[in-house]
Each structure stands twice: as structure tokens, then as C-alpha cells.
Design an enzyme around this catalytic site. Structure first.
Site, PDB file in Angstrom:
ATOM      1  N   SER A 133     -85.387 -38.885 -30.512  1.00 50.96           N
ATOM      2  CA  SER A 133     -85.977 -40.213 -30.326  1.00 50.96           C
ATOM      3  C   SER A 133     -85.324 -41.253 -31.242  1.00 50.96           C
ATOM      4  O   SER A 133     -85.228 -42.430 -30.881  1.00 50.96           O
ATOM      5  CB  SER A 133     -87.493 -40.178 -30.528  1.00 50.96           C
ATOM      6  OG  SER A 133     -87.821 -39.884 -31.858  1.00 50.96           O
ATOM      7  N   ASN A 185     -77.961 -39.552 -43.759  1.00 46.85           N
ATOM      8  CA  ASN A 185     -79.007 -38.748 -43.127  1.00 46.85           C
ATOM      9  C   ASN A 185     -80.352 -39.436 -43.320  1.00 46.85           C
ATOM     10  O   ASN A 185     -80.531 -40.195 -44.270  1.00 46.85           O
ATOM     11  CB  ASN A 185     -79.045 -37.363 -43.807  1.00 46.85           C
ATOM     12  CG  ASN A 185     -80.120 -36.459 -43.246  1.00 46.85           C
ATOM     13  OD1 ASN A 185     -80.299 -36.366 -42.024  1.00 46.85           O
ATOM     14  ND2 ASN A 185     -80.863 -35.786 -44.118  1.00 46.85           N
ATOM     15  N   HIS A 190     -84.415 -38.500 -43.792  1.00 45.54           N
ATOM     16  CA  HIS A 190     -85.308 -37.381 -44.092  1.00 45.54           C
ATOM     17  C   HIS A 190     -86.756 -37.887 -44.071  1.00 45.54           C
ATOM     18  O   HIS A 190     -87.046 -38.945 -44.630  1.00 45.54           O
ATOM     19  CB  HIS A 190     -84.961 -36.795 -45.471  1.00 45.54           C
ATOM     20  CG  HIS A 190     -85.720 -35.539 -45.749  1.00 45.54           C
ATOM     21  ND1 HIS A 190     -85.358 -34.314 -45.230  1.00 45.54           N
ATOM     22  CD2 HIS A 190     -86.871 -35.328 -46.447  1.00 45.54           C
ATOM     23  CE1 HIS A 190     -86.231 -33.402 -45.609  1.00 45.54           C
ATOM     24  NE2 HIS A 190     -87.157 -33.992 -46.342  1.00 45.54           N
TER      25      HIS A 190
HETATM   26  C1  GRF Z   1     -87.063 -37.311 -37.871  1.00 43.28           C
HETATM   27  O1  GRF Z   1     -88.361 -37.362 -38.361  1.00 43.28           O
HETATM   28  C2  GRF Z   1     -86.062 -37.278 -38.996  1.00 43.28           C
HETATM   29  O2  GRF Z   1     -86.506 -37.861 -40.167  1.00 43.28           O
HETATM   30  C3  GRF Z   1     -85.860 -35.812 -39.233  1.00 43.28           C
HETATM   31  O3  GRF Z   1     -85.974 -35.226 -37.958  1.00 43.28           O
HETATM   32  C4  GRF Z   1     -86.795 -36.031 -37.121  1.00 43.28           C
HETATM   33  C5  GRF Z   1     -86.042 -36.245 -35.840  1.00 43.28           C
HETATM   34  O4  GRF Z   1     -86.820 -36.791 -34.837  1.00 43.28           O
HETATM   35  N1  GRF Z   1     -84.656 -35.567 -39.961  1.00 43.28           N
HETATM   36  P1  GRF Z   1     -86.173 -37.177 -33.461  1.00 43.28           P
HETATM   37  O5  GRF Z   1     -85.409 -35.970 -32.941  1.00 43.28           O
HETATM   38  O6  GRF Z   1     -85.259 -38.340 -33.687  1.00 43.28           O
HETATM   39  O7  GRF Z   1     -87.309 -37.533 -32.561  1.00 43.28           O
END
Ligand code: GRF
Length: 191
Positions: free
Chosen positions: A12, A100, A102
């Protein structure tokens, strides 16, 4: 400025970043890469006519993925929910241009195994009053690179891990593209 987005899961954030830069003439989402054939990010790439690649762990470790980066003149690698460790070769080659996101306030709740709902469940277990997002440079250790940006959200006593994930995603959608844009502009001034 050409960006490559790496994602392993739902994607997403990838969708959100693609939409944010769709009409930007200087910042271009050039490639989507995933280690997971079922990642939603691949469909978003297709929908937007963006080239995508799927690779496995050993292809990441040898030069295959790195070659894809250089063949496409990628300036910045953005990890958006990417679960494999980035090999040292990449880090050297990209000289700091890998970031990245997090879903916690690092250094809290970082490191191996700390991803997705594991993070939010640990936050609840420790009765934290706040959590948030961290955008950071990638170095050779999981979640330990220099921090670029953090934003907090309040955790209520009744919040489930799903509630927290929602709050975190809201922050990610708002701030991640903005931070990428700022970094890209900064980098282009250095060229
Ligand atoms: C996000 O919450 C990001 O912080 C973490 O993984 C999740 C990915 O969500 N590293 P999506 O796949 O972008 O919906």
C-alpha cells in the site's frame, strides 16, 4: 531522479508513492522490485505501466538485482515494507542512497523479526503510550542506519494491533512521499 521501490507485502505504500509522484516531472518511480510473487506492489506496477522485477534471496545476493539498478540508472532505492536484508554490496554501491520505513520509533522495536504486527503487538505488550514511524538510511544492520525522520502517534489503552497499524499507515502515507521528495531534491542539488 529515478527511484526504485522494493516491497515484500501488500504494497500500500508503493501504491501511495506511485500516486504521489505520478505527475512529477523531476522524480520518477522507475522500477518496482519484490521478492514475493504475490506482493500487491506488482499489480500497482502493472496498473501504472512501471517495470517490475521479482527476484529471490540468492539473486539479491549476487549481481543480478544490482545490475538491474545500474541498467536503469537508479539514483535512490526506497524500501517500502521490504523484508530481506540488503547486501553490503548494495550499500557500498549506493553510497547512502537507500532508505527504509519502519513502523515504530526506532531504536525501539527494531531488528530481526520486528516487522508488521509483531511490532505493534510488542508495543501493546509494553503498554507504550505512543508509537510512530521512522524513516532511516539503510546500513549493514537491520534498522540501525541514521534516522532521517520520525513522527509519533498516540496509543490508547484499548488499541488493538490493527488499530495501531491503521494509525501507522496514516502517518506513512502522509510523510513517506514528502521525505522522499525532500531527499531527492537535496541529492539533485549535489549532482
Ligand atoms: C509498513 O508499515 C512499513 O512501515 C513496514 O511494512 C509495512 C508495509 O505495508 N516496513 P504495505 O505493504 O506498504 O502496506
Amino acid at each position: 531522479m529515478k527511484i526504485a521501490l522494493f516491497a515484500s507485502g501488500k504494497g500500500s505504500n508503493v501504491k501511495n508513492i506511485i500516486n504521489y509522484f505520478k505527475h512529477n516531472s523531476s522524480i520518477n518511480v522507475q522500477l518496482i522490485l519484490s521478492n514475493n510473487l504475490n506482493s500487491g506492489s506488482l499489480q500497482y506496477a502493472k496498473d501504472n505501466n512501471i517495470k517490475s522485477y521479482v527476484f529471490n534471496k540468492s539473486e539479491l545476493a549476487n549481481n543480478i538485482v544490482l545490475d538491474i539498478m545500474s541498467n536503469n540508472n537508479i539514483d535512490l532505492i526506497v524500501l517500502a515494507g521490504f523484508l530481506l536484508k540488503i547486501p553490503e554490496k548494495f550499500i557500498k554501491e549506493f553510497n547512502g542512497n537507500i532508505i527504509n520505513i519502519h513502523p515504530s520509533l526506532l531504536p525501539k522495536y527494531g531488528g530481526k523479526g520486528m516487522y508488521g504486527e509483531n511490532v505493534h503487538k510488542a508495543v501493546i505488550k509494553n503498554k507504550e503510550k505512543e508509537s510512530g514511524i521512522t524513516i532511516h538510511y539503510v546500513n549493514e544492520n537491520y534498522d540501525q542506519g541514521n534516522i532521517i525522520f520520525q513522527k509519533t502517534c498516540i496509543i490508547n489503552k484499548t488499541d488493538t494491533h490493527k488499530d495501531i497499524a491503521k494509525k501507522i499507515h496514516t502517518l506513512e502515507y502522509k510523510y513517506f512521499p514528502e521525505v522522499i521528495q525532500k531527499l531527492a531534491l537535496k541529492n539533485s542539488k549535489n549532482i
